[in-house]
Design an enzyme around this catalytic site. Sequence first.
Site, PDB file in Angstrom:
ATOM      1  N   ARG A 117       0.810  -1.216   0.000  1.00 36.17           N
ATOM      2  CA  ARG A 117       0.000   0.000   0.000  1.00 36.17           C
ATOM      3  C   ARG A 117       0.850   1.276   0.000  1.00 36.17           C
ATOM      4  O   ARG A 117       0.547   2.251  -0.681  1.00 36.17           O
ATOM      5  CB  ARG A 117      -0.885  -0.037   1.257  1.00 36.17           C
ATOM      6  CG  ARG A 117      -1.992   0.922   1.142  1.00 36.17           C
ATOM      7  CD  ARG A 117      -3.027   0.829   2.213  1.00 36.17           C
ATOM      8  NE  ARG A 117      -3.839   1.999   2.047  1.00 36.17           N
ATOM      9  CZ  ARG A 117      -4.794   2.112   1.136  1.00 36.17           C
ATOM     10  NH1 ARG A 117      -5.069   1.111   0.330  1.00 36.17           N
ATOM     11  NH2 ARG A 117      -5.477   3.223   1.009  1.00 36.17           N
TER      12      ARG A 117
ATOM     13  N   ARG B 152     -10.752   4.691  -3.206  1.00 30.74           N
ATOM     14  CA  ARG B 152      -9.681   4.273  -2.300  1.00 30.74           C
ATOM     15  C   ARG B 152      -9.296   5.417  -1.371  1.00 30.74           C
ATOM     16  O   ARG B 152      -9.454   6.575  -1.731  1.00 30.74           O
ATOM     17  CB  ARG B 152      -8.452   3.822  -3.090  1.00 30.74           C
ATOM     18  CG  ARG B 152      -8.689   2.537  -3.829  1.00 30.74           C
ATOM     19  CD  ARG B 152      -7.476   2.059  -4.546  1.00 30.74           C
ATOM     20  NE  ARG B 152      -7.843   0.966  -5.425  1.00 30.74           N
ATOM     21  CZ  ARG B 152      -7.907  -0.309  -5.054  1.00 30.74           C
ATOM     22  NH1 ARG B 152      -7.588  -0.654  -3.830  1.00 30.74           N
ATOM     23  NH2 ARG B 152      -8.282  -1.237  -5.915  1.00 30.74           N
ATOM     24  N   ILE B 153      -8.771   5.010  -0.226  1.00 31.54           N
ATOM     25  CA  ILE B 153      -8.330   6.001   0.762  1.00 31.54           C
ATOM     26  C   ILE B 153      -6.905   6.427   0.404  1.00 31.54           C
ATOM     27  O   ILE B 153      -6.037   5.585   0.154  1.00 31.54           O
ATOM     28  CB  ILE B 153      -8.320   5.368   2.182  1.00 31.54           C
ATOM     29  CG1 ILE B 153      -9.671   4.725   2.498  1.00 31.54           C
ATOM     30  CG2 ILE B 153      -7.926   6.404   3.226  1.00 31.54           C
ATOM     31  CD1 ILE B 153     -10.803   5.662   2.689  1.00 31.54           C
ATOM     32  N   LEU B 154      -6.678   7.717   0.397  1.00 33.29           N
ATOM     33  CA  LEU B 154      -5.340   8.232   0.095  1.00 33.29           C
ATOM     34  C   LEU B 154      -4.539   8.399   1.382  1.00 33.29           C
ATOM     35  O   LEU B 154      -5.102   8.649   2.449  1.00 33.29           O
ATOM     36  CB  LEU B 154      -5.466   9.568  -0.635  1.00 33.29           C
ATOM     37  CG  LEU B 154      -6.044   9.432  -2.053  1.00 33.29           C
ATOM     38  CD1 LEU B 154      -6.612  10.753  -2.535  1.00 33.29           C
ATOM     39  CD2 LEU B 154      -4.991   8.900  -3.026  1.00 33.29           C
TER      40      LEU B 154
ATOM     41  N   ASN C 234     -13.523  16.203  -2.677  1.00 27.30           N
ATOM     42  CA  ASN C 234     -14.198  14.922  -2.940  1.00 27.30           C
ATOM     43  C   ASN C 234     -15.686  15.160  -3.157  1.00 27.30           C
ATOM     44  O   ASN C 234     -16.268  16.083  -2.583  1.00 27.30           O
ATOM     45  CB  ASN C 234     -14.020  13.986  -1.737  1.00 27.30           C
ATOM     46  CG  ASN C 234     -14.672  12.635  -1.963  1.00 27.30           C
ATOM     47  OD1 ASN C 234     -14.516  12.008  -3.010  1.00 27.30           O
ATOM     48  ND2 ASN C 234     -15.421  12.162  -0.972  1.00 27.30           N
ATOM     49  N   THR C 235     -16.284  14.325  -3.988  1.00 25.78           N
ATOM     50  CA  THR C 235     -17.740  14.346  -4.095  1.00 25.78           C
ATOM     51  C   THR C 235     -18.281  13.032  -3.555  1.00 25.78           C
ATOM     52  O   THR C 235     -17.730  11.958  -3.816  1.00 25.78           O
ATOM     53  CB  THR C 235     -18.217  14.619  -5.533  1.00 25.78           C
ATOM     54  OG1 THR C 235     -19.643  14.607  -5.552  1.00 25.78           O
ATOM     55  CG2 THR C 235     -17.690  13.612  -6.537  1.00 25.78           C
ATOM     56  N   HIS C 236     -19.374  13.140  -2.783  1.00 23.67           N
ATOM     57  CA  HIS C 236     -19.916  11.971  -2.088  1.00 23.67           C
ATOM     58  C   HIS C 236     -21.435  11.928  -2.289  1.00 23.67           C
ATOM     59  O   HIS C 236     -22.106  12.958  -2.158  1.00 23.67           O
ATOM     60  CB  HIS C 236     -19.586  12.055  -0.593  1.00 23.67           C
ATOM     61  CG  HIS C 236     -20.078  10.871   0.165  1.00 23.67           C
ATOM     62  ND1 HIS C 236     -19.470   9.630   0.103  1.00 23.67           N
ATOM     63  CD2 HIS C 236     -21.151  10.729   0.981  1.00 23.67           C
ATOM     64  CE1 HIS C 236     -20.146   8.776   0.850  1.00 23.67           C
ATOM     65  NE2 HIS C 236     -21.173   9.410   1.397  1.00 23.67           N
TER      66      HIS C 236
ATOM     67  N   GLY D 258      -9.841  11.730   7.606  1.00 30.82           N
ATOM     68  CA  GLY D 258     -10.896  10.750   7.852  1.00 30.82           C
ATOM     69  C   GLY D 258     -11.568  10.310   6.563  1.00 30.82           C
ATOM     70  O   GLY D 258     -11.215  10.758   5.466  1.00 30.82           O
TER      71      GLY D 258
ATOM     72  N   ASP E 171     -14.546  10.758   4.432  1.00 29.44           N
ATOM     73  CA  ASP E 171     -15.667  11.667   4.146  1.00 29.44           C
ATOM     74  C   ASP E 171     -15.998  12.582   5.320  1.00 29.44           C
ATOM     75  O   ASP E 171     -17.161  12.913   5.562  1.00 29.44           O
ATOM     76  CB  ASP E 171     -16.924  10.857   3.731  1.00 29.44           C
ATOM     77  CG  ASP E 171     -16.668   9.995   2.506  1.00 29.44           C
ATOM     78  OD1 ASP E 171     -15.910  10.429   1.620  1.00 29.44           O
ATOM     79  OD2 ASP E 171     -17.229   8.890   2.426  1.00 29.44           O
TER      80      ASP E 171
HETATM   81  C1  GAR Z   1     -20.411   9.201  -7.546  1.00 30.41           C
HETATM   82  O1  GAR Z   1     -21.752   9.194  -7.166  1.00 30.41           O
HETATM   83  C2  GAR Z   1     -19.534   9.543  -6.367  1.00 30.41           C
HETATM   84  O2  GAR Z   1     -20.110  10.435  -5.464  1.00 30.41           O
HETATM   85  C3  GAR Z   1     -19.365   8.189  -5.747  1.00 30.41           C
HETATM   86  O3  GAR Z   1     -19.150   7.331  -6.820  1.00 30.41           O
HETATM   87  C4  GAR Z   1     -19.916   7.807  -7.920  1.00 30.41           C
HETATM   88  C5  GAR Z   1     -19.019   7.824  -9.136  1.00 30.41           C
HETATM   89  O4  GAR Z   1     -19.754   8.036 -10.297  1.00 30.41           O
HETATM   90  N1  GAR Z   1     -18.283   8.199  -4.812  1.00 30.41           N
HETATM   91  C6  GAR Z   1     -18.321   7.571  -3.649  1.00 30.41           C
HETATM   92  O5  GAR Z   1     -19.242   6.855  -3.301  1.00 30.41           O
HETATM   93  C7  GAR Z   1     -17.103   7.779  -2.785  1.00 30.41           C
HETATM   94  N2  GAR Z   1     -17.390   7.428  -1.428  1.00 30.41           N
HETATM   95  P1  GAR Z   1     -19.046   8.358 -11.678  1.00 30.41           P
HETATM   96  O6  GAR Z   1     -17.865   7.397 -11.833  1.00 30.41           O
HETATM   97  O7  GAR Z   1     -20.112   8.111 -12.709  1.00 30.41           O
HETATM   98  O8  GAR Z   1     -18.605   9.796 -11.629  1.00 30.41           O
END
Ligand code: GAR
Length: 213
Positions: free
Chosen positions: A78, A104-106, A120-122, A156, A158
């Site tokens: 890792r 993945r976790i950085l 990040n987008t969640h 952490g 998210d």
């Molecule tokens: C997105 O909804 C993003 O928020 C999520 O994966 C999807 C990727 O979609 N990420 C997570 O769940 C991270 N915890 P995409 O590949 O079509 O952009």
Amino acid sequence: MQTPSGHPVESTPAKRLVVLVSGGGSNLAALLAAHDDGAYGARVVGVLTDNPAAGALELARDAGVASVVVSPKDFEDRAAWNDGVAEAVAVFRPDLVVLAGFMRILAPSFVRRYEGRLINTHPALLPSFPGAHGVRDALAHGVKVTGCTVHLVDDGVDTGPIIAQVAVPVLDGDDEHALHERIKVAERALLVETVGRVAREGLYVVGRKVTIG
Ligand code: GAR
């Protein structure tokens, strides 16, 4: 662009975005659709994936954007993979690093290096339902409203300061796929808008409070 007296004005150079993706890359596609507009203020200069089969690679190729695969399978452990990611990202000299479905976790060293510039987008309204299954967990909990969150990354999972959120109602009969697809529509718009604003206006953080501009 010109001043009223006819002198050319240097426009601010677009901020350099590196996007990390593990899967299909619909969020990456939305950023790529926005970045050709000179007024957007940011440009995707590199895409990194941990997954050699990621759809994101084709999106990058079609857009003429450099991409790199840094797969854990190609590294001894890792720590070595983390170093590989850090080196590959640094080559692109990013102003901002965007995790758009990077599963993945950085390493803390990576997070520190890009502190305040790592976004990040969640697919849930944090701090509810962090982790890899935000949509599934929200659905299982029976919430009536969920959504998506664009946030700064800290050490952490998210847990970093929230930059922007949008709510998405849960509908009767939603399964994980249907709900996630509806969230993704809102998420793409939110990510594109937020990254553009951060690139153009900057942000500042006091405690957990983030302000753009
Ligand atoms: C997105 O909804 C993003 O928020 C999520 O994966 C999807 C990727 O979609 N990420 C997570 O769940 C991270 N915890 P995409 O590949 O079509 O952009």
